[in-house]
Design a protein around this motif. Structure first.
Motif, PDB file in Angstrom:
ATOM      1  N   SER A  64       0.849  -1.188   0.000  1.00  0.00           N
ATOM      2  CA  SER A  64       0.000   0.000   0.000  1.00  0.00           C
ATOM      3  C   SER A  64       0.882   1.234   0.000  1.00  0.00           C
ATOM      4  O   SER A  64       1.831   1.310   0.787  1.00  0.00           O
ATOM      5  CB  SER A  64      -0.888   0.030   1.239  1.00  0.00           C
ATOM      6  OG  SER A  64      -1.808  -1.014   1.201  1.00  0.00           O
ATOM      7  N   ARG A 105      -9.474  -0.690  -9.449  1.00  0.00           N
ATOM      8  CA  ARG A 105     -10.829  -0.428  -8.957  1.00  0.00           C
ATOM      9  C   ARG A 105     -10.839   0.864  -8.141  1.00  0.00           C
ATOM     10  O   ARG A 105     -10.004   1.045  -7.254  1.00  0.00           O
ATOM     11  CB  ARG A 105     -11.310  -1.596  -8.099  1.00  0.00           C
ATOM     12  CG  ARG A 105     -11.294  -2.901  -8.882  1.00  0.00           C
ATOM     13  CD  ARG A 105     -11.548  -4.098  -8.016  1.00  0.00           C
ATOM     14  NE  ARG A 105     -11.282  -5.313  -8.781  1.00  0.00           N
ATOM     15  CZ  ARG A 105     -11.430  -6.526  -8.296  1.00  0.00           C
ATOM     16  NH1 ARG A 105     -11.859  -6.702  -7.060  1.00  0.00           N
ATOM     17  NH2 ARG A 105     -11.164  -7.575  -9.042  1.00  0.00           N
ATOM     18  N   ILE A 106     -11.790   1.739  -8.463  1.00  0.00           N
ATOM     19  CA  ILE A 106     -11.921   3.031  -7.794  1.00  0.00           C
ATOM     20  C   ILE A 106     -12.927   2.897  -6.644  1.00  0.00           C
ATOM     21  O   ILE A 106     -14.025   2.371  -6.839  1.00  0.00           O
ATOM     22  CB  ILE A 106     -12.402   4.113  -8.782  1.00  0.00           C
ATOM     23  CG1 ILE A 106     -11.441   4.260  -9.956  1.00  0.00           C
ATOM     24  CG2 ILE A 106     -12.620   5.441  -8.080  1.00  0.00           C
ATOM     25  CD1 ILE A 106     -10.182   4.992  -9.655  1.00  0.00           C
ATOM     26  N   ASP A 107     -12.551   3.374  -5.465  1.00  0.00           N
ATOM     27  CA  ASP A 107     -13.424   3.354  -4.304  1.00  0.00           C
ATOM     28  C   ASP A 107     -14.557   4.367  -4.482  1.00  0.00           C
ATOM     29  O   ASP A 107     -14.389   5.394  -5.135  1.00  0.00           O
ATOM     30  CB  ASP A 107     -12.598   3.692  -3.060  1.00  0.00           C
ATOM     31  CG  ASP A 107     -13.360   3.473  -1.774  1.00  0.00           C
ATOM     32  OD1 ASP A 107     -14.090   2.476  -1.698  1.00  0.00           O
ATOM     33  OD2 ASP A 107     -13.225   4.308  -0.862  1.00  0.00           O
ATOM     34  N   ALA A 108     -15.725   4.083  -3.899  1.00  0.00           N
ATOM     35  CA  ALA A 108     -16.891   4.963  -4.041  1.00  0.00           C
ATOM     36  C   ALA A 108     -16.639   6.342  -3.447  1.00  0.00           C
ATOM     37  O   ALA A 108     -17.073   7.357  -4.006  1.00  0.00           O
ATOM     38  CB  ALA A 108     -18.113   4.320  -3.385  1.00  0.00           C
ATOM     39  N   GLN A 109     -15.908   6.426  -2.326  1.00  0.00           N
ATOM     40  CA  GLN A 109     -15.614   7.725  -1.714  1.00  0.00           C
ATOM     41  C   GLN A 109     -14.740   8.585  -2.615  1.00  0.00           C
ATOM     42  O   GLN A 109     -14.942   9.796  -2.708  1.00  0.00           O
ATOM     43  CB  GLN A 109     -14.914   7.532  -0.369  1.00  0.00           C
ATOM     44  CG  GLN A 109     -15.853   7.221   0.766  1.00  0.00           C
ATOM     45  CD  GLN A 109     -15.107   7.193   2.079  1.00  0.00           C
ATOM     46  OE1 GLN A 109     -13.998   6.676   2.163  1.00  0.00           O
ATOM     47  NE2 GLN A 109     -15.725   7.745   3.122  1.00  0.00           N
ATOM     48  N   ASN A 111     -14.609   8.402  -5.879  1.00  0.00           N
ATOM     49  CA  ASN A 111     -15.480   8.788  -6.992  1.00  0.00           C
ATOM     50  C   ASN A 111     -16.362   9.981  -6.584  1.00  0.00           C
ATOM     51  O   ASN A 111     -16.493  10.949  -7.342  1.00  0.00           O
ATOM     52  CB  ASN A 111     -16.335   7.606  -7.430  1.00  0.00           C
ATOM     53  CG  ASN A 111     -17.033   7.857  -8.727  1.00  0.00           C
ATOM     54  OD1 ASN A 111     -16.475   8.437  -9.650  1.00  0.00           O
ATOM     55  ND2 ASN A 111     -18.285   7.438  -8.813  1.00  0.00           N
ATOM     56  N   ILE A 147      -6.670  -1.383  -5.694  1.00  0.00           N
ATOM     57  CA  ILE A 147      -7.823  -0.600  -5.252  1.00  0.00           C
ATOM     58  C   ILE A 147      -7.322   0.802  -4.891  1.00  0.00           C
ATOM     59  O   ILE A 147      -6.293   0.947  -4.248  1.00  0.00           O
ATOM     60  CB  ILE A 147      -8.566  -1.267  -4.077  1.00  0.00           C
ATOM     61  CG1 ILE A 147      -9.837  -0.500  -3.771  1.00  0.00           C
ATOM     62  CG2 ILE A 147      -7.708  -1.403  -2.863  1.00  0.00           C
ATOM     63  CD1 ILE A 147     -10.909  -1.314  -3.137  1.00  0.00           C
ATOM     64  N   GLN A 149      -8.132   4.329  -3.045  1.00  0.00           N
ATOM     65  CA  GLN A 149      -8.975   4.917  -2.017  1.00  0.00           C
ATOM     66  C   GLN A 149      -8.563   6.362  -1.760  1.00  0.00           C
ATOM     67  O   GLN A 149      -7.382   6.709  -1.916  1.00  0.00           O
ATOM     68  CB  GLN A 149      -8.856   4.125  -0.707  1.00  0.00           C
ATOM     69  CG  GLN A 149      -9.322   2.701  -0.845  1.00  0.00           C
ATOM     70  CD  GLN A 149      -8.943   1.867   0.350  1.00  0.00           C
ATOM     71  OE1 GLN A 149      -7.825   1.965   0.837  1.00  0.00           O
ATOM     72  NE2 GLN A 149      -9.860   1.045   0.816  1.00  0.00           N
ATOM     73  N   HIS A 150      -9.525   7.184  -1.362  1.00  0.00           N
ATOM     74  CA  HIS A 150      -9.256   8.590  -1.078  1.00  0.00           C
ATOM     75  C   HIS A 150      -8.683   8.742   0.321  1.00  0.00           C
ATOM     76  O   HIS A 150      -9.163   8.119   1.273  1.00  0.00           O
ATOM     77  CB  HIS A 150     -10.562   9.382  -1.205  1.00  0.00           C
ATOM     78  CG  HIS A 150     -10.396  10.838  -0.960  1.00  0.00           C
ATOM     79  ND1 HIS A 150     -11.130  11.511  -0.013  1.00  0.00           N
ATOM     80  CD2 HIS A 150      -9.575  11.757  -1.522  1.00  0.00           C
ATOM     81  CE1 HIS A 150     -10.777  12.786  -0.024  1.00  0.00           C
ATOM     82  NE2 HIS A 150      -9.830  12.952  -0.924  1.00  0.00           N
TER      83      HIS A 150
END
Length: 166
Positions: A64, A105-109, A111, A147, A149-150
């Motif tokens: 990460s 894969r883009i996290d929903a947050q 996006n 993945i 993430q923001h």
């Protein structure tokens, strides 16, 4: 077979040896230099290529890292109605290049953060955490995926890429 060996800057620095000159540079392909990828034929040097190749081969599977992506330079001069979609595509491309996986894969947050100011006003910078994980699906083409993430920050000043212990 002979090749011309050119030591890299780091080998000069850490071996405390001056750069090789003239005939001393000619050596067999099985020498130490050739094994480490610092050899050239004529004017073509392959040192950088092998350094990159070894770096790719020695990547750990699960890692990460936190990156700052300067979105403004990717969506500059892009049509208003395409800025947010282009930003998402550029984040995926950045993650793919940084982590070496095709499946991103883009996290929903993240996006929601990109789209928070609308399609036209994309945030100038975004801090993201890229995590490379193993694919649980056995039928998947890739064994690893990334993945994105923001990561919320108050300021982007002085931030660098950091490896995060997962």
């Amino acid at each position: 077979i002979h090749s011309t060996c050119s030591l890299s800057y780091f080998e000069h620095k850490y071996n405390n040896k001056p750069p090789r000159q003239g005939r001393q540079r000619r050596l067999h392909l099985t020498s130490n230099c050739a094994l480490f990828g610092h050899f050239s034929f004529g004017h073509f040097s392959f040192g950088f290529f092998f350094t990159v190749l070894f770096a790719i081969m020695s990547k750990p599977d699960l890692v990460s890292r936190d990156y700052t992506i300067h979105l403004n330079k990717y969506v500059h001069k892009i049509t208003f109605k395409k800025k947010a979609p282009r930003a998402i595509k550029e984040i995926k491309k950045f993650a793919s290049k940084a982590m070496g996986t095709k499946d991103v894969r883009i996290d929903a947050q993240l996006n929601k953060f990109i789209w928070s100011r609308g399609v036209r006003s994309v945030p100038k910078r975004v801090r993201v955490r890229l995590t490379r994980k193993r694919n649980e699906d056995e039928e998947a083409d890739e064994k690893l995926y990334t993945i994105v993430q923001h990561v919320e920050v108050t300021s982007f000043k002085g931030l660098e890429t950091q490896t995060v212990d997962a």
